[in-house]
Design a protein around this motif. Structure first.
Motif, PDB file in Angstrom:
ATOM      1  N   PRO A   1       3.494  22.210  -4.441  1.00  0.00           N
ATOM      2  CA  PRO A   1       3.549  22.436  -2.989  1.00  0.00           C
ATOM      3  C   PRO A   1       2.471  21.661  -2.230  1.00  0.00           C
ATOM      4  N   ARG A   2       1.306  21.463  -2.818  1.00  0.00           N
ATOM      5  CA  ARG A   2       0.233  20.734  -2.128  1.00  0.00           C
ATOM      6  C   ARG A   2       0.540  19.246  -1.972  1.00  0.00           C
ATOM      7  N   ASP A   3       1.597  18.772  -2.614  1.00  0.00           N
ATOM      8  CA  ASP A   3       2.011  17.372  -2.441  1.00  0.00           C
ATOM      9  C   ASP A   3       2.835  17.180  -1.174  1.00  0.00           C
ATOM     10  N   SER A   4       3.172  18.259  -0.507  1.00  0.00           N
ATOM     11  CA  SER A   4       3.956  18.163   0.725  1.00  0.00           C
ATOM     12  C   SER A   4       3.174  17.362   1.765  1.00  0.00           C
ATOM     13  N   ALA A   5       3.780  16.302   2.248  1.00  0.00           N
ATOM     14  CA  ALA A   5       3.108  15.384   3.167  1.00  0.00           C
ATOM     15  C   ALA A   5       4.115  14.305   3.560  1.00  0.00           C
ATOM     16  N   VAL A   6       3.674  13.387   4.402  1.00  0.00           N
ATOM     17  CA  VAL A   6       4.470  12.191   4.680  1.00  0.00           C
ATOM     18  C   VAL A   6       3.851  11.039   3.902  1.00  0.00           C
ATOM     19  N   TYR A   7       4.675  10.353   3.141  1.00  0.00           N
ATOM     20  CA  TYR A   7       4.212   9.238   2.317  1.00  0.00           C
ATOM     21  C   TYR A   7       4.683   7.940   2.960  1.00  0.00           C
ATOM     22  N   PHE A   8       3.721   7.067   3.214  1.00  0.00           N
ATOM     23  CA  PHE A   8       4.022   5.781   3.839  1.00  0.00           C
ATOM     24  C   PHE A   8       3.784   4.643   2.867  1.00  0.00           C
ATOM     25  N   CYS A   9       4.661   3.690   2.946  1.00  0.00           N
ATOM     26  CA  CYS A   9       4.467   2.418   2.285  1.00  0.00           C
ATOM     27  C   CYS A   9       4.163   1.396   3.374  1.00  0.00           C
ATOM     28  N   ALA A  10       3.268   0.477   3.083  1.00  0.00           N
ATOM     29  CA  ALA A  10       2.953  -0.591   4.021  1.00  0.00           C
ATOM     30  C   ALA A  10       2.830  -1.892   3.245  1.00  0.00           C
TER      31      ALA A  10
ATOM     32  N   ASP B   1      -5.835   2.325  -7.663  1.00  0.00           N
ATOM     33  CA  ASP B   1      -5.052   3.555  -7.556  1.00  0.00           C
ATOM     34  C   ASP B   1      -5.980   4.760  -7.675  1.00  0.00           C
ATOM     35  N   SER B   2      -7.220   4.562  -7.278  1.00  0.00           N
ATOM     36  CA  SER B   2      -8.201   5.631  -7.416  1.00  0.00           C
ATOM     37  C   SER B   2      -7.912   6.824  -6.517  1.00  0.00           C
ATOM     38  N   GLY B   3      -7.076   6.635  -5.504  1.00  0.00           N
ATOM     39  CA  GLY B   3      -6.754   7.731  -4.612  1.00  0.00           C
ATOM     40  C   GLY B   3      -5.653   8.644  -5.125  1.00  0.00           C
TER      41      GLY B   3
ATOM     42  N   GLU C   1      -4.499   8.716   3.806  1.00  0.00           N
ATOM     43  CA  GLU C   1      -5.281   8.494   2.586  1.00  0.00           C
ATOM     44  C   GLU C   1      -4.570   7.427   1.752  1.00  0.00           C
ATOM     45  N   LEU C   2      -5.324   6.445   1.296  1.00  0.00           N
ATOM     46  CA  LEU C   2      -4.736   5.411   0.447  1.00  0.00           C
ATOM     47  C   LEU C   2      -4.574   5.952  -0.970  1.00  0.00           C
ATOM     48  N   LEU C   3      -3.362   5.855  -1.487  1.00  0.00           N
ATOM     49  CA  LEU C   3      -3.098   6.314  -2.840  1.00  0.00           C
ATOM     50  C   LEU C   3      -3.164   5.150  -3.839  1.00  0.00           C
TER      51      LEU C   3
ATOM     52  N   PHE D   1       0.844  -1.192   0.000  1.00  0.00           N
ATOM     53  CA  PHE D   1       0.000   0.000   0.000  1.00  0.00           C
ATOM     54  C   PHE D   1       0.882   1.246   0.000  1.00  0.00           C
ATOM     55  N   TRP D   2       0.420   2.271  -0.691  1.00  0.00           N
ATOM     56  CA  TRP D   2       1.011   3.600  -0.566  1.00  0.00           C
ATOM     57  C   TRP D   2      -0.033   4.526   0.060  1.00  0.00           C
TER      58      TRP D   2
END
Lengths: 111, 114
Positions: B84-93, B57-59, B44-46, B33-34
């Motif tokens: 700039p709105r992409d600024s966030a923490v991105y997690f992989c699981a 990948d609808s997110g 939010e699931l990407l 998952f991303w």
């Protein structure tokens, strides 16, 4: 609208002061409710999964319970190391591949 | 000690630049998952892969985001061009099955787009 709401947003406790965190949900066909713990700068860490109303699970000082509308995470005699953000997520029948996540409760336990 | 490994841990980039985030799932896990996490939206699931195939990948904003699994040991999330709105923490699981079971998260990539 499918929604997961956690309360309170933030909670400060003294060491040993028991309390509960709430996760309320409005979804159709609950398939599972998850609790995760997240420490600052880290990814969420799985705690529990609950599948049906009346189910309870325990781990050390934590106990999770589930009703048809909400889940509680009870923290008994917390210690400073229990300080973290606790996240709730719901998997429901209408959305097979996704979880709906709450925004979390930030817990601080003072020594 | 099995864990999900993400690189880089931090990334600062200028608007318009390409960003690539990498993830090594736990060996033997067949789902990846991303997620994106922000203060306002939470997690939010990407995108979601099973056995390396994209299932959802609808997110993701399709015009700028793409996710792939070139092999079972590597998942990538690419943003081009970044905003700039992409600024966030991105997690992989990663996990052994789908969203119905527990997922193991990496430490995240903190992305700042200036």
């Amino acid at each position: 609208e499918d929604q997961v709401t956690q309360s309170p947003e933030a909670l400060r406790l003294q060491e040993g002061e028991s309390s509960s965190l709430n996760c309320s949900y409005t979804v159709s066909g609950l398939r599972g409710l998850f609790w995760y713990r997240q420490d600052p700068g880290k990814g969420p860490e799985f705690l529990f999964t609950l599948y049906s109303a009346g189910e309870e699970k325990e781990k050390e000082r934590l106990k999770a319970t589930l009703t048809k509308k909400e889940s509680f995470l009870h923290i008994t005699a917390p210690k400073p190391e229990d300080s973290a953000t606790y996240l709730c997520a719901v998997h429901h029948a209408g959305n097979n591949r996704k979880l709906i996540w709450g925004l979390g409760t930030s817990l601080a336990v003072n020594p | 000690d099995a864990r999900v490994t993400q690189t880089p841990r931090h990334k600062v980039t200028e608007m318009g630049q390409e960003v690539t985030m990498r993830c090594q799932p736990i060996l033997g896990h067949n789902t990846v998952f991303w997620y994106r996490q922000t203060m306002m939206q939470g997690l939010e699931l990407l995108a979601y892969f099973r056995n390396r195939a994209p299932l959802d990948d609808s997110g993701m904003p399709k015009d700028r985001f793409s996710a792939e699994m070139p092999d079972a040991t590597l998942a990538t999330l690419k943003i081009q061009p970044s905003e700039p709105r992409d600024s966030a923490v991105y997690f992989c699981a990663s996990g052994l099955r789908g969203v119905e079971t527990e997922a193991f998260f990496g430490q995240g990539t903190r992305l700042t787009v200036v």
